[in-house]
Design a protein around this motif. Structure first.
Motif, mmCIF file in Angstrom:
data_model
loop_
_atom_site.group_PDB
_atom_site.id
_atom_site.type_symbol
_atom_site.label_atom_id
_atom_site.label_comp_id
_atom_site.label_asym_id
_atom_site.label_seq_id
_atom_site.Cartn_x
_atom_site.Cartn_y
_atom_site.Cartn_z
ATOM 1 N N ARG A 1 0.855 -1.188 0.000
ATOM 2 C CA ARG A 1 0.000 0.000 0.000
ATOM 3 C C ARG A 1 0.889 1.236 0.000
ATOM 4 O O ARG A 1 1.972 1.227 0.550
ATOM 5 C CB ARG A 1 -0.879 0.015 1.251
ATOM 6 N N GLY A 2 0.406 2.287 -0.635
ATOM 7 C CA GLY A 2 1.171 3.525 -0.653
ATOM 8 C C GLY A 2 2.323 3.452 -1.640
ATOM 9 O O GLY A 2 2.497 2.484 -2.372
ATOM 10 N N SER A 3 3.110 4.513 -1.637
ATOM 11 C CA SER A 3 4.240 4.543 -2.560
ATOM 12 C C SER A 3 5.333 3.600 -2.072
ATOM 13 O O SER A 3 5.489 3.375 -0.882
ATOM 14 C CB SER A 3 4.785 5.964 -2.698
ATOM 15 N N VAL A 4 6.057 3.069 -3.012
ATOM 16 C CA VAL A 4 7.148 2.140 -2.716
ATOM 17 C C VAL A 4 8.458 2.845 -3.047
ATOM 18 O O VAL A 4 8.578 3.476 -4.092
ATOM 19 C CB VAL A 4 7.010 0.856 -3.563
ATOM 20 N N HIS A 5 9.420 2.759 -2.149
ATOM 21 C CA HIS A 5 10.722 3.350 -2.428
ATOM 22 C C HIS A 5 11.827 2.387 -1.996
ATOM 23 O O HIS A 5 11.625 1.549 -1.116
ATOM 24 C CB HIS A 5 10.883 4.723 -1.750
ATOM 25 N N VAL A 6 12.967 2.510 -2.659
ATOM 26 C CA VAL A 6 14.137 1.686 -2.369
ATOM 27 C C VAL A 6 15.368 2.575 -2.457
ATOM 28 O O VAL A 6 15.325 3.641 -3.083
ATOM 29 C CB VAL A 6 14.262 0.503 -3.365
ATOM 30 N N PRO A 7 16.479 2.164 -1.857
ATOM 31 C CA PRO A 7 17.714 2.936 -2.017
ATOM 32 C C PRO A 7 18.154 2.923 -3.483
ATOM 33 O O PRO A 7 17.839 1.992 -4.231
ATOM 34 C CB PRO A 7 18.733 2.212 -1.143
ATOM 35 N N ALA A 8 18.915 3.911 -3.890
ATOM 36 C CA ALA A 8 19.361 4.038 -5.283
ATOM 37 C C ALA A 8 20.120 2.806 -5.760
ATOM 38 O O ALA A 8 20.006 2.412 -6.924
ATOM 39 C CB ALA A 8 20.216 5.289 -5.440
ATOM 40 N N TRP A 9 20.894 2.163 -4.872
ATOM 41 C CA TRP A 9 21.703 1.029 -5.294
ATOM 42 C C TRP A 9 20.873 -0.125 -5.833
ATOM 43 O O TRP A 9 21.346 -0.901 -6.666
ATOM 44 C CB TRP A 9 22.660 0.555 -4.200
ATOM 45 N N VAL A 10 19.622 -0.254 -5.396
ATOM 46 C CA VAL A 10 18.783 -1.366 -5.876
ATOM 47 C C VAL A 10 18.576 -1.254 -7.388
ATOM 48 O O VAL A 10 18.787 -2.218 -8.131
ATOM 49 C CB VAL A 10 17.435 -1.404 -5.134
ATOM 50 N N ASN A 11 18.182 -0.083 -7.862
ATOM 51 C CA ASN A 11 17.957 0.096 -9.296
ATOM 52 C C ASN A 11 19.265 0.097 -10.088
ATOM 53 O O ASN A 11 19.300 -0.349 -11.235
ATOM 54 C CB ASN A 11 17.167 1.374 -9.557
ATOM 55 N N GLU A 12 20.342 0.571 -9.469
ATOM 56 C CA GLU A 12 21.651 0.525 -10.141
ATOM 57 C C GLU A 12 22.133 -0.912 -10.299
ATOM 58 O O GLU A 12 22.740 -1.271 -11.295
ATOM 59 C CB GLU A 12 22.677 1.322 -9.336
ATOM 60 N N MET A 13 21.843 -1.749 -9.306
ATOM 61 C CA MET A 13 22.312 -3.127 -9.291
ATOM 62 C C MET A 13 21.488 -4.029 -10.211
ATOM 63 O O MET A 13 22.012 -4.999 -10.755
ATOM 64 C CB MET A 13 22.238 -3.664 -7.859
ATOM 65 N N LEU A 14 20.212 -3.726 -10.409
ATOM 66 C CA LEU A 14 19.311 -4.669 -11.074
ATOM 67 C C LEU A 14 18.748 -4.229 -12.425
ATOM 68 O O LEU A 14 17.647 -4.647 -12.778
ATOM 69 C CB LEU A 14 18.148 -4.983 -10.124
ATOM 70 N N PRO A 15 19.461 -3.447 -13.220
ATOM 71 C CA PRO A 15 18.840 -3.004 -14.477
ATOM 72 C C PRO A 15 18.574 -4.147 -15.458
ATOM 73 O O PRO A 15 17.737 -4.027 -16.334
ATOM 74 C CB PRO A 15 19.857 -2.023 -15.059
ATOM 75 N N ASN A 16 19.269 -5.262 -15.314
ATOM 76 C CA ASN A 16 19.113 -6.381 -16.248
ATOM 77 C C ASN A 16 18.402 -7.581 -15.639
ATOM 78 O O ASN A 16 18.385 -8.655 -16.241
ATOM 79 C CB ASN A 16 20.491 -6.822 -16.758
ATOM 80 N N TYR A 17 17.826 -7.427 -14.454
ATOM 81 C CA TYR A 17 17.276 -8.578 -13.759
ATOM 82 C C TYR A 17 16.253 -9.342 -14.605
ATOM 83 O O TYR A 17 16.302 -10.549 -14.724
ATOM 84 C CB TYR A 17 16.678 -8.174 -12.413
ATOM 85 N N TRP A 18 15.302 -8.617 -15.198
ATOM 86 C CA TRP A 18 14.252 -9.284 -15.980
ATOM 87 C C TRP A 18 14.540 -9.295 -17.464
ATOM 88 O O TRP A 18 13.665 -9.639 -18.267
ATOM 89 C CB TRP A 18 12.894 -8.672 -15.682
ATOM 90 N N THR A 19 15.764 -8.948 -17.876
ATOM 91 C CA THR A 19 16.133 -9.109 -19.274
ATOM 92 C C THR A 19 16.107 -10.605 -19.600
ATOM 93 O O THR A 19 16.459 -11.431 -18.756
ATOM 94 C CB THR A 19 17.549 -8.533 -19.509
ATOM 95 N N ASN A 20 15.684 -10.945 -20.795
ATOM 96 C CA ASN A 20 15.618 -12.349 -21.167
ATOM 97 C C ASN A 20 16.969 -13.032 -21.028
ATOM 98 O O ASN A 20 17.989 -12.495 -21.461
ATOM 99 C CB ASN A 20 15.112 -12.517 -22.594
ATOM 100 N N ALA A 21 16.951 -14.215 -20.448
ATOM 101 C CA ALA A 21 18.185 -14.965 -20.234
ATOM 102 C C ALA A 21 18.884 -15.265 -21.557
ATOM 103 O O ALA A 21 20.103 -15.371 -21.601
ATOM 104 C CB ALA A 21 17.883 -16.260 -19.490
ATOM 105 N N SER A 22 18.128 -15.353 -22.633
ATOM 106 C CA SER A 22 18.728 -15.632 -23.938
ATOM 107 C C SER A 22 19.565 -14.458 -24.450
ATOM 108 O O SER A 22 20.337 -14.617 -25.395
ATOM 109 C CB SER A 22 17.638 -15.956 -24.956
ATOM 110 N N ASP A 23 19.456 -13.295 -23.808
ATOM 111 C CA ASP A 23 20.201 -12.110 -24.226
ATOM 112 C C ASP A 23 21.545 -11.955 -23.532
ATOM 113 O O ASP A 23 22.198 -10.936 -23.659
ATOM 114 C CB ASP A 23 19.368 -10.841 -23.980
ATOM 115 N N ARG A 24 21.971 -12.943 -22.768
ATOM 116 C CA ARG A 24 23.263 -12.868 -22.070
ATOM 117 C C ARG A 24 24.396 -12.657 -23.016
ATOM 118 O O ARG A 24 24.513 -13.184 -24.052
ATOM 119 C CB ARG A 24 23.535 -14.142 -21.277
#
Length: 160
Positions: free
Chosen positions: A137-160
């Motif tokens: 509920r409400g807005s969700v926030h995370v430290p900046a490092w989370v988005n810096e660390m995970l830009p490719n998390y949901w990129t297709n595995a075939s794109d490695r």
């Protein structure tokens, strides 16, 4: 206060990722094969949901991997140290995870999913349908490092 709680595995991940990886988790299909002793009616109505909430165990991790101290995410000094419970990895005391894969189809006690970030052979401890109304509920926030660390998390595995 160290209480032990025993759980039974409800299923196993079949296929999908062969080895653990930090990124490129998207586009991989796998099956959550439920315990064959369960009656098929345990999944009745599940096919009407788009996503599941799956609780699973990091079965390839060792208890020696648990790290009860602050450390930089992925041991990268660009990111500030944070405590054990500020990470989402196998270094937490119970070595369990929660994922939200898309449910593709139900075939008996086989749940076909995509985007499950667990590996082949992973024990599934519990699962439930995802209810958006029960999400944060409400807005969700995370430290900046989370988005810096995970830009490719949901990129297709075939794109490695």
């Amino acid at each position: 206060m160290s209480e032990v709680y025993e759980v039974q595995v409800v299923g196993t991940v079949i296929g999908g990722h062969a080895t653990p990886a930090d990124d490129y988790q998207g586009g991989v299909e796998s099956i959550i094969r439920l315990n064959p002793s369960y009656p098929v009616e345990t999944v009745m109505g599940l096919e009407e949901f788009s996503h599941l909430e799956v609780t699973w165990r990091f079965h390839l991790a060792s208890p020696a991997d648990v790290a009860l101290h602050a450390r930089s995410p992925r041991n990268d000094p660009r990111w500030p140290p944070s405590g054990t419970f500020a990470h989402r990895n196998h270094r937490r005391p119970n070595q369990i995870a929660v994922s939200h894969p898309r449910l593709l189809k139900v075939d008996g006690l086989d749940l076909h999913v995509t985007d499950l970030d667990a590996v082949d052979g992973t024990p599934v401890l519990d699962l439930a349908p995802w209810f958006p109304a029960m999400g944060p509920r409400g807005s969700v926030h995370v430290p900046a490092w989370v988005n810096e660390m995970l830009p490719n998390y949901w990129t297709n595995a075939s794109d490695r």
